[in-house]
Design a protein around this motif. Sequence first.
Motif, PDB file in Angstrom:
ATOM      1  N   UNK A  46      -2.094  -2.234  17.635  1.00 40.66           N
ATOM      2  CA  UNK A  46      -1.684  -1.973  16.256  1.00 40.66           C
ATOM      3  C   UNK A  46      -1.850  -3.217  15.393  1.00 40.66           C
ATOM      4  N   UNK A  47      -2.092  -2.978  14.134  1.00 40.84           N
ATOM      5  CA  UNK A  47      -2.171  -4.016  13.130  1.00 40.84           C
ATOM      6  C   UNK A  47      -0.996  -3.848  12.185  1.00 40.84           C
ATOM      7  N   UNK A  48      -0.418  -4.967  11.758  1.00 37.18           N
ATOM      8  CA  UNK A  48       0.693  -4.924  10.823  1.00 37.18           C
ATOM      9  C   UNK A  48       0.172  -4.741   9.403  1.00 37.18           C
ATOM     10  N   UNK A  49       0.756  -3.791   8.705  1.00 37.08           N
ATOM     11  CA  UNK A  49       0.394  -3.507   7.315  1.00 37.08           C
ATOM     12  C   UNK A  49       1.674  -3.432   6.497  1.00 37.08           C
ATOM     13  N   UNK A  50       1.705  -4.113   5.353  1.00 29.01           N
ATOM     14  CA  UNK A  50       2.828  -4.015   4.428  1.00 29.01           C
ATOM     15  C   UNK A  50       2.316  -3.413   3.126  1.00 29.01           C
ATOM     16  N   UNK A  51       3.023  -2.403   2.637  1.00 30.40           N
ATOM     17  CA  UNK A  51       2.644  -1.738   1.392  1.00 30.40           C
ATOM     18  C   UNK A  51       3.822  -1.821   0.429  1.00 30.40           C
ATOM     19  N   UNK A  52       3.521  -2.157  -0.818  1.00 31.73           N
ATOM     20  CA  UNK A  52       4.545  -2.256  -1.849  1.00 31.73           C
ATOM     21  C   UNK A  52       4.215  -1.341  -3.022  1.00 31.73           C
ATOM     22  N   UNK A  53       5.229  -0.622  -3.496  1.00 31.38           N
ATOM     23  CA  UNK A  53       5.073   0.218  -4.687  1.00 31.38           C
ATOM     24  C   UNK A  53       5.242  -0.678  -5.906  1.00 31.38           C
ATOM     25  N   UNK A  54       4.127  -1.045  -6.537  1.00 26.72           N
ATOM     26  CA  UNK A  54       4.156  -1.964  -7.662  1.00 26.72           C
ATOM     27  C   UNK A  54       4.515  -1.248  -8.958  1.00 26.72           C
ATOM     28  N   UNK A  55       3.877  -0.102  -9.207  1.00 31.10           N
ATOM     29  CA  UNK A  55       4.201   0.716 -10.372  1.00 31.10           C
ATOM     30  C   UNK A  55       4.420   2.149  -9.910  1.00 31.10           C
ATOM     31  N   UNK A  56       4.941   2.980 -10.795  1.00 29.97           N
ATOM     32  CA  UNK A  56       5.260   4.369 -10.425  1.00 29.97           C
ATOM     33  C   UNK A  56       4.173   5.358 -10.846  1.00 29.97           C
ATOM     34  N   UNK A  57       3.008   4.861 -11.173  1.00 32.40           N
ATOM     35  CA  UNK A  57       1.959   5.767 -11.644  1.00 32.40           C
ATOM     36  C   UNK A  57       1.493   6.734 -10.558  1.00 32.40           C
ATOM     37  N   UNK A  58       1.612   6.302  -9.313  1.00 29.96           N
ATOM     38  CA  UNK A  58       1.216   7.170  -8.212  1.00 29.96           C
ATOM     39  C   UNK A  58       1.906   6.684  -6.952  1.00 29.96           C
TER      40      UNK A  58
END
Length: 420
Positions: free
Chosen positions: A57-69
């Motif tokens: 597995x590879x580590x991935x971090x995702x952040x919701x920057x704006x609420x457009x989608x």
Amino acid sequence: MKLSPLISPLRTAVAAAASAILTFGAIDSARAFTFEQTEISQDRVIAIAQPRGLGGYQLLIVEQVSNRRQCWSESGSNPVRVDPLLVTFDFTGICGRATDSNGFSIRMAGTDLALKYSLNLLSVDGNVVLVGTPSDPNAEQIVIGRTNGDANGFMKIVLDPGWRLTKRTYQGRVLGHFYFTSDRAAPGDTGNTGGNGNTGGNTGGNTGGNTGGNTGGNTGGNITFRDIANDIYAAEIREAVTLGFVAGFSQDNTFRPQLAVTREQLVSLVLESLKGIQGANITFPSTVVSPPYRDVDISRWSATKVLFARDNNIVSGYKDGTFKPTQPVTRAELMAVLRRAAEFGLTARGKQPNLVAGVPKTFSDTQNHWAAAIINQMSGYCAVASSLNEVGTRFAPDDSAKRNYAAAATLRMLKCVKAQ
């Protein structure tokens, strides 16, 4: 059994698990100590175990920057499956992501550990565990989170209590780099307390040294310690380590079964075990505003756990306002704490806190002891209380509780709570 955050750092050697590990290197040394951190909303960021084509597995971090989608969606449990929607559309300005060591590192007690630890994902007994692996071979690994299961596809990494994601800042400017952040000091800075166990009447416990596995996680595989082959509790020690509420000593691959358990170490051990009970909701405050006892400073590694155990009536201190965290725990005191822990666990499961015990064992040396009724009750409760070294009729209530018996007795308590 590790008596420092028994909670319990994972002891799997990286080399042995190479096929299941992805290591992320350290960042440039010139930048490592000039950064600060800023808090972010935890519901707007997620750590993900992303499968690699060649396995692991590879580590991935995702952040919701704006609420457009929406940047990701979640479904299921144990593990939580993640659909990272950013892979199907242009996420510029909407989602942020980090996929390598330039995008994330560990920060503990305000110190950036990018030069000292790399982040690894380990496949361990049907689980994927996020750990910090030290560059120093004699230092401890740090368990940060886990997927609570394994499945094909992207999985959410649930951070262990006390961990959160923050952002790196430089001279007041927020950067894109993420920190896996804990307010605790890094291993080696916390001071392992080991010790012999004794506590008096109202006992508490802790786990510094090597008594508890942090982190509640699986430690997996063929667990072997070179000093437990002939120990009467060897099988139970291995099971407890696999469940993650206790660990061994990585420096020399030992468990040190005859090392006594201190009060704070017992607290850590017991609370880590209770994490395995559905509904227990074992969470520790990120900071302690005032000392839970006058001899447990807010900066002490065990302070948050002692506070939680005190507030949930699992342990108590002395009349003089002290807790004596490094004092050894007696076998009688161990039983007192495990009874309270069992009551807490049953309540967490929505049941009455009444221990359903079988036929108690008669011990030859407990009749006039302050804990006689407790020991008697716990002997009928899945044999949590048993004869010294499992032979004869002596319980030895005032002997110190050793790591081997503390691990076995806690495991029995946990199983009995789950079965009741």
